[in-house]
Design an enzyme around this catalytic site. Structure first.
Site, short mmCIF file in Angstrom:
data_model
loop_
_atom_site.label_atom_id
_atom_site.label_comp_id
_atom_site.label_asym_id
_atom_site.label_seq_id
_atom_site.Cartn_x
_atom_site.Cartn_y
_atom_site.Cartn_z
N ALA A 205 0.83 -1.21 0.00
CA ALA A 205 0.00 0.00 0.00
C ALA A 205 0.87 1.26 0.00
CB ALA A 205 -0.94 0.00 1.20
N GLY B 184 1.91 1.55 -3.52
CA GLY B 184 0.73 1.83 -4.33
C GLY B 184 0.23 3.25 -4.17
N ASP B 185 0.31 3.76 -2.95
CA ASP B 185 -0.10 5.14 -2.68
C ASP B 185 0.75 6.11 -3.51
OD1 ASP B 185 -1.37 7.34 -1.12
OD2 ASP B 185 0.65 7.55 -0.28
N ALA B 186 2.05 5.89 -3.54
CA ALA B 186 2.94 6.77 -4.30
C ALA B 186 2.66 6.70 -5.80
CB ALA B 186 4.39 6.40 -4.01
N GLU C 290 -0.74 8.36 -6.60
CA GLU C 290 -0.65 9.82 -6.50
C GLU C 290 0.04 10.41 -7.73
OE1 GLU C 290 -0.59 13.64 -4.12
OE2 GLU C 290 -1.07 11.73 -3.20
#
EC number: 3.1.26.-
Length: 131
Positions: free
Chosen positions: A12, A15-17, A20
């Site tokens: 995660a 994945g967040d990076a 974004e």
């Protein structure tokens, strides 16, 4: 890299990076003349937990996420982490699951599938905002 050796929150985190960056790229391409503060406000519409929860649930309902990928979402969703004050627990957990899936796809070099999920997910968010 074997993603089953990585924890769900690590997936995660990545994945967040990735998500974004993809959202920022799309926002800038659509609105190149906006000032940075406005670009930031536009980006938040897609990266906040409630939006990501809508995206991942919509992707699953529409058949974009297969059962094996949904298991990654569930693994990420079920991880214990601190919830921001401005997010509902269920939204934050589904958002974490979505980010885990994006991280999984990134590390497994399934970039085409990852890009498809992100772009369709952003359209789901846009449709939800319009309705």
């Amino acid at each position: 890299m074997e993603t089953n050796q990585l924890g769900s929150l690590t997936l995660a985190f990545m994945g967040d990076a990735i998500y974004e960056i993809k959202v920022r790229e799309m926002v800038i391409k659509r609105n190149p003349a906006l000032k940075v503060n406005e670009l930031h406000k536009e980006t938040i519409k897609y990266v906040k937990a409630s939006a990501q929860a809508k995206a991942v649930l919509g992707l699953f309902e529409e058949g974009y996420i297969r059962e094996d990928d949904w298991n990654i979402v569930k693994r990420g969703r079920n991880q214990v982490s601190s919830i921001p004050k401005n997010a509902k627990v269920s939204d934050y957990r589904y958002a974490t699951g979505f980010e885990a899936l994006i991280g999984h796809l990134y590390f497994n070099e399934e970039h085409e599938k990852m890009d498809t999920l992100i772009s369709r997910g952003m359209r789901i968010i846009e449709e939800a905002v319009r309705n």
